[in-house]
Design a protein around this motif. Structure first.
Motif, PDB file in Angstrom:
ATOM      1  N   ASP A 153     -17.909   0.603 -12.386  1.00 29.72           N
ATOM      2  CA  ASP A 153     -16.813   0.097 -13.222  1.00 29.72           C
ATOM      3  C   ASP A 153     -15.592   1.004 -13.071  1.00 29.72           C
ATOM      4  N   ASP A 154     -14.424   0.425 -13.323  1.00 22.95           N
ATOM      5  CA  ASP A 154     -13.168   1.181 -13.260  1.00 22.95           C
ATOM      6  C   ASP A 154     -13.043   1.912 -11.927  1.00 22.95           C
TER       7      ASP A 154
ATOM      8  N   GLU B 281     -10.753  -6.549 -11.587  1.00 19.15           N
ATOM      9  CA  GLU B 281     -10.609  -6.708 -13.043  1.00 19.15           C
ATOM     10  C   GLU B 281      -9.144  -6.873 -13.402  1.00 19.15           C
TER      11      GLU B 281
ATOM     12  N   ASP C 144     -10.456  -1.281 -10.669  1.00 20.75           N
ATOM     13  CA  ASP C 144      -9.816  -1.122 -11.977  1.00 20.75           C
ATOM     14  C   ASP C 144      -8.526  -1.925 -12.065  1.00 20.75           C
TER      15      ASP C 144
HETATM   16 MG    MG Z   1     -11.667  -1.042 -16.873  1.00 20.07          MG
END
Ligand code: MG
Ligand code: C2E
Ligand code: MG
Ligand code: MG
Length: 291
Positions: free
Chosen positions: A179-180, A236, A202
């Motif tokens: 994630d990110d 995202e 991200d």
């Molecule tokens: Mg994030």
């Protein structure tokens, strides 16, 4: 102040103040009771194939309904991590997300995948692998339909230990997503040793696309890098049609963001998925791979 009580808690306890603020104590006290009072909710945000536009999965996002208002995870997750409450809350999230995903898969016959965020505190627990295994077997969700999201900072910091646990989780058949991805870490060395199935690019990389040629090139390069490493990539924070078009033209695998679908209640997601599957069948689009 109350709004940021979770985040500022460390500061609250620092020598700049005598004692924690009353507000942060009340919030903490209430958080202890959130689970038993049935105040936790899961929202789901759809993820889409950039190639076909089909829904591939959904990310489960935790919400706390506190005194009639939804508290953002940015406010209470840090507090839950400090107090260790994240362990029981995380278990609840995992079980509920798996149960709902399996219900939706059965209802629609669509190979939906569900993504669950895992905190570093949970990853550190010796029984995390057993917990994931139990959640899968109790709900009937196939392991390949579950993806666990771990933030890059955690993975980098605890590279060795994390690798061992992630390998065991992957041995169950569960997917691992970083994630990110791309924020704040200059070292890519961890990519050599870590078992990872996907990057979640991200949203900061997307925000200046298409206006900024520099950001656009960087995002394109990270997508290409994922492909060279044979790792999937989902972007995202897709907020505009231009960003979605950019991702499709650069062969990004999947996308998630307000432009495509906001996080929504369980019920709303169930309705969305049923509608989506119906229109996909009408358009004779084949479902995404079950993996
Ligand atoms: Mg994030
Ligand atoms: P994350 O895992 O990176 O989740 C993505 C966040 O971006 C979510 O915020 C989502 O609502 C938001 N988002 C999605 N699309 C867009 C967009 O187009 N634009 C913008 N500006 N934002 C978008 P949310 O739900 O507030 O969650 C914040 C963070 O809290 C998550 O970041 C995750 O790290 C953490 N979190 C959420 N649920 C859980 C959970 O069940 N367990 C753990 N450990 N952490 C969680
Ligand atoms: Mg996430
Ligand atoms: Mg994320």
């Amino acid at each position: 102040q109350a709004k940021h009580a979770g985040r500022n808690r460390i500061q609250v306890y620092s020598d700049r103040m005598e004692s924690p603020s009353a507000e942060s104590l009340i919030l903490e006290n209430d958080l202890y009771k959130a689970l038993e009072r049935d105040e936790l909710r899961l929202h789901f945000q759809p993820q889409f194939s950039c190639r076909t536009g089909a829904i591939t999965g959904a990310e489960a996002l935790l919400r706390w309904e506190h005194k009639g208002k939804l508290v953002s995870p940015a406010e209470f997750i840090p507090l839950a991590e400090e107090t260790g409450l994240i362990v029981s809350m995380g278990r609840w999230v995992l079980r509920r997300a798996c149960a709902l995903a399996q219900r939706w898969r059965t209802d629609t016959d669509w190979p939906l995948r569900v993504a669950v965020n895992l905190s570093a505190v949970q990853l550190d627990r010796p029984d995390i692998v057993d917990e994931v295994r139990a959640a899968l077997s109790d709900t009937g969700l196939p392991a390949t339909a579950l993806e666990l999201e771990i933030t890059e900072s955690v993975v980098v910091r605890e590279s060795l230990r994390a690798a061992a646990v992630l390998n065991q989780l992957r041995a169950l058949g569960v997917g691992i997503a970083i994630d990110d991805f791309g924020v704040g870490y200059s070292s890519f060395a961890y990519l050599r040793e870590l078992p990872v199935d996907r990057f979640k690019l991200d949203r900061s990389f997307l925000s200046a696309i298409p206006q900024s040629p520099g950001d656009s090139r960087l995002a394109a390069a990270l997508i290409a890098m994922a492909h060279r490493l044979e790792v999937g990539i989902v972007a995202e924070g897709v907020e505009t049609a231009e960003q979605a078009a950019f991702l499709a033209s650069h062969q990004c695998d999947e996308a998630q963001g307000y432009f495509l679908g906001r996080p929504m209640t369980e019920d709303a997601f169930g309705v969305l998925l049923r509608q989506h599957v119906r229109t996909q069948h009408e358009a004779a689009v084949s479902p995404p791979d079950a993996s």
